[in-house]
Enzyme design. Structure first.
Site, PDB file in Angstrom:
ATOM      1  N   ASP A 173       0.831  -1.206   0.000  1.00 57.82           N
ATOM      2  CA  ASP A 173       0.000   0.000   0.000  1.00 57.82           C
ATOM      3  C   ASP A 173       0.858   1.246   0.000  1.00 57.82           C
ATOM      4  O   ASP A 173       1.977   1.251   0.509  1.00 57.82           O
ATOM      5  CB  ASP A 173      -0.894   0.016   1.244  1.00 57.82           C
ATOM      6  CG  ASP A 173      -0.075   0.029   2.524  1.00 57.82           C
ATOM      7  OD1 ASP A 173       0.258   1.138   3.011  1.00 57.82           O
ATOM      8  OD2 ASP A 173       0.269  -1.054   3.025  1.00 57.82           O
ATOM      9  N   GLY A 315       5.128  -0.083   5.269  1.00 63.76           N
ATOM     10  CA  GLY A 315       4.109  -0.417   4.283  1.00 63.76           C
ATOM     11  C   GLY A 315       4.754  -0.918   3.013  1.00 63.76           C
ATOM     12  O   GLY A 315       5.836  -1.525   3.050  1.00 63.76           O
ATOM     13  N   GLU A 316       4.124  -0.685   1.883  1.00 62.14           N
ATOM     14  CA  GLU A 316       4.620  -1.086   0.563  1.00 62.14           C
ATOM     15  C   GLU A 316       4.608  -2.595   0.343  1.00 62.14           C
ATOM     16  O   GLU A 316       4.870  -3.056  -0.758  1.00 62.14           O
ATOM     17  CB  GLU A 316       6.046  -0.570   0.300  1.00 62.14           C
ATOM     18  CG  GLU A 316       6.225   0.914   0.392  1.00 62.14           C
ATOM     19  CD  GLU A 316       7.655   1.360   0.129  1.00 62.14           C
ATOM     20  OE1 GLU A 316       8.492   0.528  -0.304  1.00 62.14           O
ATOM     21  OE2 GLU A 316       7.947   2.540   0.365  1.00 62.14           O
ATOM     22  N   GLY A 317       4.369  -3.383   1.396  1.00 57.53           N
ATOM     23  CA  GLY A 317       4.513  -4.827   1.310  1.00 57.53           C
ATOM     24  C   GLY A 317       5.878  -5.310   1.739  1.00 57.53           C
ATOM     25  O   GLY A 317       6.198  -6.501   1.610  1.00 57.53           O
TER      26      GLY A 317
END
Length: 349
Positions: A173, A315-317
């Site tokens: 995200d 975040g970002e994975g």
């Protein structure tokens, strides 16, 4: 909200992980040259993936990573240290390969893509997948839901289109203001005190944190009548990227693809996904405990335990891709260790 037409697919049950493969994997674990249970959760990971793949010796060769980006109307109320322009900057950076998630994904030879669902500052890149719905969600603290029903359907279906037949799916995200949205979702879904579940996100100070809590509390009071189902909670309080993650998680599970859930925002999407369609829950694994205040409480409410705890909150994975290395080693141990008989070691009765 009735799930008809464009959202009728949300109800489709996910398959049940294959019990015969799990049983065979459990039997193999008992034969490996080690005391039973000595490898702890690594053994359970291998057994889970055997059930996911329907074979005693699972592999993890094909990893799909998708990062969904969008802006949030609530961010205009000053709930973050950073301006909304950062969402666009980061989406472009994902396509250029310079972000943390790119570094980790390349190391795993993952199939990577970034998806733009709508940013206040327009962003273009030939590798960016365009699923733009609007420049941002509405500000849910001012009486309107974050999304219309049409926008919610568009976001869920955008996520669905990113599901693939990989060995594992990871959704990341990006969206300034999204910890506010995620905290509001958890508070509504699990009936939690807002102050317990709301954290500092990008590193806000005490005054901004207090305002963030007040905005969420006010929004929950304003929208109380609408917060009666997981879909209406998502529509009222969510972001386009959180809705897209929800759709991607449900669709992946329906395809029989396990999902490795990242941090605070991805867990909010997973919580909604499991509430909409409980059959997807066995396919959702939780990668790490985020350093974002409230994540542990949310995981406890869901009755799940993450694999790692590295004080990450990017975040970002990123936390999920990092955990892939652990899963790969769990499968290597399961598949490549000698059994007692292969090693010529007698076993006591």
């Amino acid at each position: 909200m009735i799930m008809t037409g464009e959202l009728s697919w949300l109800d489709k049950p996910a398959p049940i992980p294959e019990q015969s493969a799990r049983t065979a994997a459990i039997a193999r674990q008992k034969q490996l040259i080690k005391p039973q249970g000595a490898l702890g959760r690594l053994e359970n990971i291998a057994i889970d993936f055997a059930g996911f793949q329907g074979r005693e010796n699972p592999q993890l060769d094909n990893l799909s990573v998708r990062v969904f980006g969008a802006d949030h109307g609530i961010a205009a109320r000053g709930t973050s240290r950073f301006p909304q322009a950062v969402t666009s900057v980061m989406l472009k950076l994902f396509c250029e390969g310079g972000a943390a998630i790119n570094v980790l994904s390349r190391e795993q030879n993952a199939d990577f893509a970034a998806i733009n669902l709508g940013c206040v500052v327009p962003v273009e890149h030939p590798d960016l997948i365009d699923e733009v719905i609007a420049p941002s969600t509405a500000d849910f603290s001012r009486g309107n839901p974050a999304m219309t029903q049409t926008q919610l359907a568009l976001a869920l279906n955008a996520g669905r289109r990113q599901s693939t037949d990989a060995d594992c799916f990871i959704g990341g995200d990006m969206g300034i203001g999204n910890t506010t949205s995620a905290a509001a979702i958890f508070a509504a879904l699990f009936e939690l005190e807002v102050a317990e579940i709301t954290g500092r996100g990008t590193g806000i100070d005490d005054a901004v944190l207090a305002r963030k809590v007040e905005l969420i509390e006010s929004a929950l009071e304003q929208h109380q009548a609408a917060l009666r189902s997981p879909l209406t909670i998502l529509q009222t309080l969510g972001g386009f990227e959180i809705a897209a993650l929800t759709g991607a998680f449900i669709a992946s599970a329906q395809r029989g693809v396990p999902v490795l859930v990242d941090g605070f925002m991805a867990t909010a999407a997973a919580a909604i996904a499991g509430a909409i369609n409980p059959s997807v829950k066995p396919w959702l694994l939780y990668a790490h405990l985020s350093d974002e205040a409230g994540h542990q409480l949310a995981l406890e409410c869901m009755g799940v335990k993450p694999l790692l705890s590295f004080n990450m909150r990017l975040g970002e994975g990123t936390g999920a891709v990092l955990a892939i290395s652990i899963i790969k080693q769990a499968l290597n141990l399961h598949n490549k260790m000698f059994t007692f008989s292969e090693a010529g070691v007698p076993v006591a009765d």
